[in-house]
Write a protein that holds these residues in place. Structure first.
Motif, PDB file in Angstrom:
ATOM      1  N   GLU A 112     114.651 161.869   4.070  1.00 34.27           N
ATOM      2  CA  GLU A 112     116.019 161.886   4.092  1.00 34.27           C
ATOM      3  C   GLU A 112     116.423 160.482   4.741  1.00 34.27           C
ATOM      4  O   GLU A 112     117.392 159.912   3.973  1.00 34.27           O
ATOM      5  N   GLU A 113     115.668 159.800   5.569  1.00 30.85           N
ATOM      6  CA  GLU A 113     116.015 158.371   6.011  1.00 30.85           C
ATOM      7  C   GLU A 113     115.904 157.471   4.858  1.00 30.85           C
ATOM      8  O   GLU A 113     116.851 156.779   4.797  1.00 30.85           O
ATOM      9  N   GLN A 114     114.798 157.525   3.962  1.00 23.99           N
ATOM     10  CA  GLN A 114     114.440 156.808   2.988  1.00 23.99           C
ATOM     11  C   GLN A 114     116.016 156.920   2.087  1.00 23.99           C
ATOM     12  O   GLN A 114     116.272 156.064   1.225  1.00 23.99           O
ATOM     13  N   ARG A 115     116.199 158.161   1.673  1.00 28.40           N
ATOM     14  CA  ARG A 115     117.153 158.467   0.898  1.00 28.40           C
ATOM     15  C   ARG A 115     118.547 157.544   1.339  1.00 28.40           C
ATOM     16  O   ARG A 115     119.392 157.149   0.392  1.00 28.40           O
ATOM     17  N   LEU A 116     118.824 157.854   2.396  1.00 30.53           N
ATOM     18  CA  LEU A 116     120.052 157.431   2.958  1.00 30.53           C
ATOM     19  C   LEU A 116     119.905 155.629   3.030  1.00 30.53           C
ATOM     20  O   LEU A 116     121.074 155.113   2.678  1.00 30.53           O
ATOM     21  N   ARG A 130     118.712 158.023  -7.774  1.00 32.78           N
ATOM     22  CA  ARG A 130     120.093 157.189  -7.821  1.00 32.78           C
ATOM     23  C   ARG A 130     119.763 155.746  -7.348  1.00 32.78           C
ATOM     24  O   ARG A 130     120.322 154.978  -7.712  1.00 32.78           O
ATOM     25  N   ASN A 131     118.809 155.686  -6.541  1.00 35.03           N
ATOM     26  CA  ASN A 131     118.454 154.199  -5.983  1.00 35.03           C
ATOM     27  C   ASN A 131     116.690 153.837  -6.217  1.00 35.03           C
ATOM     28  O   ASN A 131     115.704 154.141  -5.336  1.00 35.03           O
ATOM     29  N   ILE A 132     116.517 153.598  -7.720  1.00 40.34           N
ATOM     30  CA  ILE A 132     115.209 153.598  -7.881  1.00 40.34           C
ATOM     31  C   ILE A 132     114.642 152.232  -7.537  1.00 40.34           C
ATOM     32  O   ILE A 132     113.341 152.053  -7.059  1.00 40.34           O
ATOM     33  N   ASP A 133     115.385 151.351  -7.083  1.00 41.75           N
ATOM     34  CA  ASP A 133     114.907 150.102  -6.548  1.00 41.75           C
ATOM     35  C   ASP A 133     114.385 150.195  -5.070  1.00 41.75           C
ATOM     36  O   ASP A 133     113.520 149.573  -4.644  1.00 41.75           O
ATOM     37  N   GLN A 134     115.081 151.058  -4.434  1.00 40.72           N
ATOM     38  CA  GLN A 134     114.586 151.405  -3.210  1.00 40.72           C
ATOM     39  C   GLN A 134     113.046 152.207  -3.289  1.00 40.72           C
ATOM     40  O   GLN A 134     112.172 151.866  -2.457  1.00 40.72           O
ATOM     41  N   LEU A 135     112.904 153.063  -4.037  1.00 40.02           N
ATOM     42  CA  LEU A 135     111.622 153.713  -4.190  1.00 40.02           C
ATOM     43  C   LEU A 135     110.547 152.618  -4.815  1.00 40.02           C
ATOM     44  O   LEU A 135     109.239 152.732  -4.509  1.00 40.02           O
ATOM     45  N   MET A 136     110.821 151.868  -5.803  1.00 40.49           N
ATOM     46  CA  MET A 136     109.985 150.877  -6.412  1.00 40.49           C
ATOM     47  C   MET A 136     109.462 149.899  -5.231  1.00 40.49           C
ATOM     48  O   MET A 136     108.394 149.239  -5.655  1.00 40.49           O
ATOM     49  N   THR A 137     110.394 149.583  -4.274  1.00 39.33           N
ATOM     50  CA  THR A 137     110.067 148.380  -3.409  1.00 39.33           C
ATOM     51  C   THR A 137     109.491 148.970  -1.862  1.00 39.33           C
ATOM     52  O   THR A 137     108.478 149.034  -1.733  1.00 39.33           O
ATOM     53  N   THR A 138     110.495 149.371  -1.305  1.00 36.69           N
ATOM     54  CA  THR A 138     110.228 149.742   0.160  1.00 36.69           C
ATOM     55  C   THR A 138     109.666 151.035   0.392  1.00 36.69           C
ATOM     56  O   THR A 138     108.420 151.168   1.065  1.00 36.69           O
ATOM     57  N   ASP A 139     109.615 152.203  -0.562  1.00 39.01           N
ATOM     58  CA  ASP A 139     109.037 153.426  -0.209  1.00 39.01           C
ATOM     59  C   ASP A 139     107.571 153.238  -0.961  1.00 39.01           C
ATOM     60  O   ASP A 139     106.498 153.708  -0.270  1.00 39.01           O
ATOM     61  N   GLY A 183     106.366 162.536   3.947  1.00 41.07           N
ATOM     62  CA  GLY A 183     107.722 162.041   3.286  1.00 41.07           C
ATOM     63  C   GLY A 183     107.469 160.757   2.370  1.00 41.07           C
ATOM     64  O   GLY A 183     108.240 160.973   1.255  1.00 41.07           O
ATOM     65  N   PHE A 184     106.737 159.994   2.633  1.00 42.37           N
ATOM     66  CA  PHE A 184     106.655 158.663   1.658  1.00 42.37           C
ATOM     67  C   PHE A 184     105.707 159.116   0.281  1.00 42.37           C
ATOM     68  O   PHE A 184     106.394 159.070  -0.736  1.00 42.37           O
ATOM     69  N   CYS A 185     104.998 160.098   0.484  1.00 42.21           N
ATOM     70  CA  CYS A 185     104.231 160.488  -0.660  1.00 42.21           C
ATOM     71  C   CYS A 185     105.217 161.577  -1.544  1.00 42.21           C
ATOM     72  O   CYS A 185     104.988 161.508  -2.594  1.00 42.21           O
ATOM     73  N   ASN A 186     106.019 162.366  -0.937  1.00 35.14           N
ATOM     74  CA  ASN A 186     106.996 163.204  -1.588  1.00 35.14           C
ATOM     75  C   ASN A 186     107.832 162.168  -2.308  1.00 35.14           C
ATOM     76  O   ASN A 186     108.189 162.307  -3.732  1.00 35.14           O
ATOM     77  N   ARG A 187     108.250 160.857  -1.785  1.00 33.48           N
ATOM     78  CA  ARG A 187     109.459 160.031  -2.684  1.00 33.48           C
ATOM     79  C   ARG A 187     108.536 159.427  -3.835  1.00 33.48           C
ATOM     80  O   ARG A 187     109.233 159.320  -4.896  1.00 33.48           O
ATOM     81  N   VAL A 188     107.489 159.042  -3.601  1.00 35.50           N
ATOM     82  CA  VAL A 188     106.529 158.369  -4.471  1.00 35.50           C
ATOM     83  C   VAL A 188     106.208 159.130  -5.595  1.00 35.50           C
ATOM     84  O   VAL A 188     106.291 159.026  -6.682  1.00 35.50           O
ATOM     85  N   ALA A 189     105.857 160.396  -5.306  1.00 33.54           N
ATOM     86  CA  ALA A 189     105.464 161.579  -6.222  1.00 33.54           C
ATOM     87  C   ALA A 189     106.791 162.009  -7.232  1.00 33.54           C
ATOM     88  O   ALA A 189     106.606 162.295  -8.356  1.00 33.54           O
TER      89      ALA A 189
END
Length: 713
Positions: free
Chosen positions: A261-265, A187-196, A405-411
């Protein structure tokens, strides 16, 4: 008396009304507060259930190691890369810093020995000369290590970000469009591409530093301590911290799942703000600020509640960390260092024999005291450093859980982009339903079978760059939206070059969907689609996109000015001529020329944006132009001139429009009925609505006056 009684009665009634209103308001507030707390409680329960479910998948296991190794190979491309050289530099600086720590411990012991023994000469040599000379390389090494590590983080982020940019902005499959419109996993790919991505690289680099130096310190400090304390002292500290590690691991909360979960929120919260910015004008017209504030506050409350819970868990976990790793470890360290001094003949007797030799040589109590102080200071500092190194390794386990957690989001980001890039994206297959005697289930089963038959992948044939005669041809193609709605079946027609087609039909019948399939944005289902290359077809929407840059860049988009000059042979005279053709020449003069950078989406009016998009079409001169209500805000005379000019340039027009004035510019019509059917035939004379002929091309002065009025408005 009666008047007084009447006033009293009225006052009593008014007072009772006030009390009743206050009670009603209090009751409503209580009910709203109860409902809000119940919603927050239910929401927290759902979040915690999700965290518990993710805890099993966010473990330091084989999958995590594989993902971490895969991304580290992206961050550090090879042994000849600059990133690998920085890794070696960090390792060398860590080794040098460890040796400097040992030198500081030894020198500190000698300084204490000189002070206790009242050796002025030794004090000057150790405290003033040696320490004064060594403070420069020590300071340089410490800050050079911070600088090198910061550069390493930035370079790792650059490599990983470019890796995802290649997938996300792949022009062959338009991944950026599909991940937002055809895939619901992110849903929030901008968050994944930048912050995560940034936090993953930072956490990985910190973990490399926090693990490599403590491991090196353990080897060096253990070797040095074993000379004076024997192997018993370092072994006792290692055994103690091993026990602490087991205890802390058993009581540690699932920080990896909580981090994910914090990064998702966080992403959801940012998504609400970005939607508010994107649709600010519409929301302002509707007066929807109160409703949007409710959405944003709810997303913010969810984030805050989770963060409060994380802070609470970190508080209790930090207490146990401090008790076991810091303070209790200090007590154990003091006991280990002081045991050989207080107890003769213990397991750590090497120090006593060394002290005895030194004492006999000195022959005095002062010499014995100074020797004891020197050796104790050296060993205590070394042992404290050893304890700190082991403690950092123990606490690095917490960093590893955050890294999971970060690795899971990036994966997740990498898997989704890879799936789309391999063009394996397809709507979720329906659940298997067996035929049943129940009529409703039997009907559902037959519908699913029919839909699966319609959604078979089609065949795409793309012409060559040199094949200028490649037509647009749909052969038994099914138009199906991402939500599995069948818009049209067995769509079959051919548009040769030079045959202009008008597409009509009610809203939602599949007009824009046809363009999406033609451009490759939506999956192709059914038969065969033949189309020219992307460079030979051009799309002009109703709301044209205006890029960042100069007015010249708006005309040449998506080519840069250098590419436009090299490929198209463009010049400033060419750009000005095109702007004059669409009656925008005065814009360049009023705004300061072609090199002025503005936010053109705000500067230009709706009609001016559409005329600028037509100038962009004339510049590229494709074989096919897909015009989707692209002149809805343009006057009829200017519209007629632009369509005439497009046909003069040899551009085949495929137009969607409800304007009767455009029918005369086309030879065929593709008409959807809105029920899945269509009609493709030659344009008949009776199809063209009776209208007066177009007026002549307006004079430039008239257009300039109109443009001035629009700008003033």
């Amino acid at each position: 008396m009666a008047q007084a009684f009447s006033r009293l009665r009225k006052g009593g009634v008014a007072g009772g009304a006030v009390v009743a209103a206050a009670a009603l308001a209090a009751y409503r507030w209580h009910m709203n507060e109860t409902a809000r707390r119940r919603m927050n409680s239910n929401r927290e329960q759902r979040i915690w259930r999700k965290v518990k479910d993710e805890k099993q998948s966010l473990q330091v296991d084989k999958e995590f190691a594989q993902n971490l190794f895969k991304f580290l190979r992206v961050c550090v491309p090879g042994i000849r890369s600059k990133e690998f050289r920085y890794l070696i530099a960090v390792a060398g600086l860590l080794l040098l810093r460890s040796y400097l720590d040992i030198w500081i411990s030894d020198n500190g012991g000698e300084i204490v020995k000189a002070i206790v023994g009242r050796d002025k000469k030794m004090f000057i040599i150790r405290a003033l000369r040696d320490l004064g000379l060594m403070m420069f390389p020590i300071a340089a090494v410490n800050n050079l290590l911070k600088y090198t590590l910061s550069r390493l983080k930035v370079m790792m982020r650059k490599q990983l970000s470019l890796h995802f940019h290649e997938k996300y902005l792949d022009p062959r499959v338009n991944t950026f469009y599909k991940v937002s419109n055809l895939d619901s996993r992110i849903r929030n790919i901008d968050q994944l591409m930048t912050t995560d991505v940034e936090r993953f690289c930072t956490s990985s680099a910190d973990l490399y530093s926090n693990l490599s130096k403590p491991l090196l310190d353990i080897v060096l400090f253990t070797h040095r301590l074993s000379k004076s304390l024997g192997l018993g002292g370092p072994s006792a500290m290692i055994m103690y911290f091993s026990a602490c590690s087991l205890i802390l691991r058993a009581i540690q909360p699932p920080f990896g799942a909580l981090t994910a979960e914090e990064q998702r929120l966080e992403g959801d919260y940012r998504l609400h703000h970005s939607r508010l910015i994107t649709h600010s004008e519409e929301i302002a017209f509707y007066g929807g600020s109160k409703r949007e504030k409710l959405y944003i506050n709810m997303a913010f409350d969810r984030l805050m509640n989770l963060m409060h819970k994380i802070f609470y868990l970190r508080f209790w976990n930090g207490i146990w960390d401090s008790l076991l790793v810091k303070y209790m470890a200090t007590i154990v360290g003091y006991c280990v260092v002081s045991a050989p001094i207080f107890f003769k003949g213990g397991i750590l007797s090497n120090l006593q024999s060394g002290m005895g030799g030194a004492t006999e040589k000195a022959g005095s109590d002062d010499a014995e005291a100074s020797e004891v102080a020197a050796i104790y200071t050296k060993n205590s500092r070394l042992l404290i450093s050893l304890a700190g190194a082991i403690g950092r390794i123990v606490l690095a386990g917490k960093e590893i859980t955050r890294l999971t957690g970060f690795c899971n989001r990036v994966a997740t980001l990498d898997n989704v982009l890879s799936d789309i890039q391999r063009s394996t994206l397809s709507p979720t297959p329906p659940p298997s339903i067996r035929a049943s005697s129940n009529p409703s289930l039997q009907s559902t089963f037959e519908e699913e079978v029919r839909l699966n038959e319609l959604m078979k992948p089609g065949v795409l044939i793309v012409g060559d760059e040199d094949n200028y005669e490649c037509p647009v041809k749909f052969d038994h193609v099914n138009l199906i939206s991402p939500d599995r709605t069948v818009l049209c079946q067995n769509l079959t027609f051919e548009i040769p070059q030079g045959v202009n087609v008008l597409i009509s039909g009610p809203n939602g019948c599949g007009k824009s969907s046809l363009f999406r399939v033609l451009a490759g944005l939506w999956p192709l289902y059914g038969g065969t689609l033949t189309r020219p290359t992307s460079s030979q077809q051009f799309y002009v929407p109703q709301r044209p996109y205006l890029a960042l840059g100069t007015l010249r860049d708006q005309v040449t988009y998506p080519l840069t000015w250098l590419e436009a000059k090299r490929i198209k042979g463009a010049t400033d005279e060419t750009i000005i001529e095109l702007l004059n053709e669409v009656h925008l020449g005065e814009i360049a003069k009023r705004k300061g020329g072609l090199d002025v950078e503005c936010d053109w989406a705000d500067v230009l009016s709706g009609g001016q944006k559409q005329r600028l998009a037509m100038a962009r079409l004339f510049f590229h001169r494709p074989k096919y132009a897909i015009l989707d209500e692209c002149t809805s805000a343009v006057s009829l005379d200017v519209e007629g001139f632009m369509y005439t000019r497009a046909k003069e340039l040899g551009i085949t027009l495929i137009t969607v429009s409800h304007r009767p004035s455009l029918w005369k510019f086309h030879e065929k019509v593709l008409k959807f009925d809105g029920s899945g059917g269509y009609e493709f035939r030659k344009m008949m004379t009776e199809d063209i609505p009776p209208m007066a002929s177009f007026p002549p091309k307006p004079q430039e002065s008239e257009v300039s006056v109109m443009g001035d009025i629009v700008d003033e408005i």
